[in-house]
Design a protein around this motif. Structure first.
Motif, PDB file in Angstrom:
ATOM      1  N   HIS A 180      66.577  25.060  27.608  1.00 50.27           N
ATOM      2  CA  HIS A 180      66.780  25.844  28.826  1.00 50.27           C
ATOM      3  C   HIS A 180      65.459  26.417  29.324  1.00 50.27           C
ATOM      4  CE1 HIS A 180      71.350  26.735  29.183  1.00 50.27           C
ATOM      5  NE2 HIS A 180      71.148  25.539  28.671  1.00 50.27           N
ATOM      6  N   ALA A 181      64.615  26.879  28.413  1.00 47.79           N
ATOM      7  CA  ALA A 181      63.316  27.414  28.803  1.00 47.79           C
ATOM      8  C   ALA A 181      62.440  26.320  29.406  1.00 47.79           C
ATOM      9  CB  ALA A 181      62.619  28.045  27.598  1.00 47.79           C
ATOM     10  N   MET A 182      62.441  25.152  28.782  1.00 46.28           N
ATOM     11  CA  MET A 182      61.614  24.053  29.270  1.00 46.28           C
ATOM     12  C   MET A 182      62.120  23.509  30.601  1.00 46.28           C
ATOM     13  SD  MET A 182      60.633  20.484  27.373  1.00 46.28           S
ATOM     14  CE  MET A 182      59.624  19.260  28.208  1.00 46.28           C
TER      15      MET A 182
ATOM     16  N   TYR B 245      70.086  21.369  17.922  1.00 45.43           N
ATOM     17  CA  TYR B 245      68.935  22.022  17.305  1.00 45.43           C
ATOM     18  C   TYR B 245      68.225  22.953  18.286  1.00 45.43           C
ATOM     19  CZ  TYR B 245      69.777  18.646  13.601  1.00 45.43           C
ATOM     20  OH  TYR B 245      70.345  17.923  12.607  1.00 45.43           O
ATOM     21  N   SER B 246      67.283  23.726  17.746  1.00 40.40           N
ATOM     22  CA  SER B 246      66.730  24.851  18.485  1.00 40.40           C
ATOM     23  C   SER B 246      65.344  24.615  19.077  1.00 40.40           C
ATOM     24  CB  SER B 246      66.678  26.085  17.563  1.00 40.40           C
ATOM     25  OG  SER B 246      66.340  27.243  18.272  1.00 40.40           O
ATOM     26  N   PHE B 247      64.552  23.730  18.488  1.00 41.66           N
ATOM     27  CA  PHE B 247      63.151  23.571  18.896  1.00 41.66           C
ATOM     28  C   PHE B 247      62.923  22.243  19.606  1.00 41.66           C
ATOM     29  CE2 PHE B 247      58.782  22.294  18.396  1.00 41.66           C
ATOM     30  CZ  PHE B 247      58.057  23.468  18.532  1.00 41.66           C
ATOM     31  N   PRO B 248      62.397  22.299  20.859  1.00 41.10           N
ATOM     32  CA  PRO B 248      62.091  23.477  21.674  1.00 41.10           C
ATOM     33  C   PRO B 248      63.328  23.962  22.422  1.00 41.10           C
ATOM     34  CG  PRO B 248      61.458  21.503  22.864  1.00 41.10           C
ATOM     35  CD  PRO B 248      61.993  21.043  21.525  1.00 41.10           C
ATOM     36  N   ALA B 249      63.237  25.153  23.017  1.00 43.81           N
ATOM     37  CA  ALA B 249      64.349  25.685  23.809  1.00 43.81           C
ATOM     38  C   ALA B 249      64.444  24.890  25.105  1.00 43.81           C
ATOM     39  CB  ALA B 249      64.122  27.166  24.109  1.00 43.81           C
TER      40      ALA B 249
ATOM     41  N   ASN C  32      67.969  31.106  20.817  1.00 42.58           N
ATOM     42  CA  ASN C  32      66.800  30.383  20.320  1.00 42.58           C
ATOM     43  C   ASN C  32      65.849  31.357  19.640  1.00 42.58           C
ATOM     44  OD1 ASN C  32      67.465  28.599  23.006  1.00 42.58           O
ATOM     45  ND2 ASN C  32      66.586  27.342  21.396  1.00 42.58           N
ATOM     46  N   TRP C  33      65.031  30.834  18.744  1.00 38.68           N
ATOM     47  CA  TRP C  33      63.959  31.619  18.156  1.00 38.68           C
ATOM     48  C   TRP C  33      62.853  31.809  19.195  1.00 38.68           C
ATOM     49  CZ3 TRP C  33      65.299  33.523  13.559  1.00 38.68           C
ATOM     50  CH2 TRP C  33      66.195  32.803  12.763  1.00 38.68           C
ATOM     51  N   PRO C  34      62.067  32.894  19.100  1.00 43.75           N
ATOM     52  CA  PRO C  34      60.973  33.107  20.058  1.00 43.75           C
ATOM     53  C   PRO C  34      60.002  31.941  20.153  1.00 43.75           C
ATOM     54  CG  PRO C  34      61.371  35.119  18.806  1.00 43.75           C
ATOM     55  CD  PRO C  34      62.230  34.052  18.198  1.00 43.75           C
ATOM     56  N   ALA C  35      59.656  31.346  19.023  1.00 50.00           N
ATOM     57  CA  ALA C  35      58.723  30.211  19.040  1.00 50.00           C
ATOM     58  C   ALA C  35      59.302  29.014  19.781  1.00 50.00           C
ATOM     59  CB  ALA C  35      58.352  29.802  17.615  1.00 50.00           C
ATOM     60  N   ASP C  36      60.618  28.865  19.751  1.00 49.30           N
ATOM     61  CA  ASP C  36      61.254  27.759  20.467  1.00 49.30           C
ATOM     62  C   ASP C  36      61.057  27.898  21.972  1.00 49.30           C
ATOM     63  OD1 ASP C  36      62.180  27.106  17.945  1.00 49.30           O
ATOM     64  OD2 ASP C  36      64.133  28.038  18.262  1.00 49.30           O
ATOM     65  N   VAL C  37      61.172  29.138  22.458  1.00 47.57           N
ATOM     66  CA  VAL C  37      60.997  29.400  23.888  1.00 47.57           C
ATOM     67  C   VAL C  37      59.548  29.170  24.292  1.00 47.57           C
ATOM     68  CG1 VAL C  37      61.059  31.181  25.661  1.00 47.57           C
ATOM     69  CG2 VAL C  37      62.954  30.970  24.041  1.00 47.57           C
ATOM     70  N   LEU C  38      58.609  29.656  23.486  1.00 43.81           N
ATOM     71  CA  LEU C  38      57.192  29.432  23.781  1.00 43.81           C
ATOM     72  C   LEU C  38      56.879  27.941  23.809  1.00 43.81           C
ATOM     73  CD1 LEU C  38      55.509  32.224  21.616  1.00 43.81           C
ATOM     74  CD2 LEU C  38      55.787  32.180  24.100  1.00 43.81           C
ATOM     75  N   ALA C  39      57.458  27.194  22.875  1.00 48.05           N
ATOM     76  CA  ALA C  39      57.241  25.748  22.853  1.00 48.05           C
ATOM     77  C   ALA C  39      57.852  25.087  24.087  1.00 48.05           C
ATOM     78  CB  ALA C  39      57.841  25.147  21.583  1.00 48.05           C
TER      79      ALA C  39
ATOM     80  N   SER D  14      65.733  35.342  28.212  1.00 50.64           N
ATOM     81  CA  SER D  14      67.165  35.524  27.957  1.00 50.64           C
ATOM     82  C   SER D  14      67.628  34.726  26.742  1.00 50.64           C
ATOM     83  CB  SER D  14      67.985  35.126  29.192  1.00 50.64           C
ATOM     84  OG  SER D  14      67.976  33.718  29.391  1.00 50.64           O
ATOM     85  N   GLN D  15      67.001  33.589  26.491  1.00 45.41           N
ATOM     86  CA  GLN D  15      67.363  32.777  25.325  1.00 45.41           C
ATOM     87  C   GLN D  15      67.149  33.536  24.027  1.00 45.41           C
ATOM     88  OE1 GLN D  15      68.390  29.076  25.563  1.00 45.41           O
ATOM     89  NE2 GLN D  15      68.989  30.346  27.289  1.00 45.41           N
ATOM     90  N   VAL D  16      66.035  34.268  23.970  1.00 44.03           N
ATOM     91  CA  VAL D  16      65.727  35.048  22.769  1.00 44.03           C
ATOM     92  C   VAL D  16      66.602  36.294  22.706  1.00 44.03           C
ATOM     93  CG1 VAL D  16      63.913  36.284  21.514  1.00 44.03           C
ATOM     94  CG2 VAL D  16      63.357  34.188  22.764  1.00 44.03           C
TER      95      VAL D  16
END
Length: 202
Positions: free
Chosen positions: A121-123, A115-119, A168-175, A161-163
């Protein structure tokens, strides 16, 4: 890390979480706009994503432990490993309950699943690289601002880079960034080995 920094990171994390919730309704539009870019840039941006993958994070944790594992420095040696393990656990737990599917563009890459949320890799990228920067900054006070800046830029590029790659969706990266900031703010320490600090040159 003093209380002002903790409060600032917690407020930033809360703000990013609120922004992520708000942008979830605009994710498809934002991702579609980003896809108006040269395809050749995909291969240029793809290496940035590796900074949040296990291929880089696990060797980084092992290297930090090898360098800092000595009497009085054990907490510093363990901090990046704790940040990596805890951020991955939080990301996978939230994914399990939220069940948000990844963008259809995920078909372009065989290296991502789930699944995508949250990202994650970003976290993981934010939590690990900030933890490593904190550890370095505790034994090199003069360079603390420099290493924290490098870590922040690296975390931002990994998430972006994820977006850009459509993973991932942008909101996933922000989360992911929000969870990472809140987690780092909540972790105790780091507790510096006073005798091991690099002395200032006069």
């Amino acid at each position: 890390m003093n209380n002002r920094v903790r409060i600032g990171m917690a407020l930033a994390g809360g703000g990013l979480a609120g922004l992520a919730w708000y942008l979830m309704r605009w994710d498809r539009l934002i991702l579609g706009a980003l896809y108006l870019r040269p395809v050749a840039l995909l291969e240029v941006v793809r290496p940035l994503d590796v900074g949040g993958s296990w291929m880089v994070t696990i060797p980084t944790v092992a290297l930090v432990m090898a360098i800092y594992w000595r009497p009085g420095w054990v907490w510093l040696a363990l901090r990046p490993m704790g940040a990596l393990a805890l951020s991955q656990l939080i990301a996978e737990t939230v994914k399990y309950f939220v069940h948000r599917p990844r963008p259809l563009t995920i078909a372009q890459s065989g290296d991502f699943w789930g699944y995508s949320f949250p990202a994650d890799h970003a976290m993981v990228g934010l939590a690990l690289w900030l933890a490593v920067a904190q550890v370095i900054g505790e034994v090199w006070p003069d360079g603390k601002a420099f290493v924290l800046t490098i870590a922040s830029v690296a975390a931002a590029l990994i998430g972006w880079s994820q977006v850009f790659l459509g993973l991932n969706w942008p909101a996933d990266v922000l989360a992911g960034w929000a969870f990472g900031l809140l987690m780092i703010a909540a972790l105790p320490g780091p507790y510096p080995p006073q005798a091991g600090r690099i002395k200032k040159r006069r």
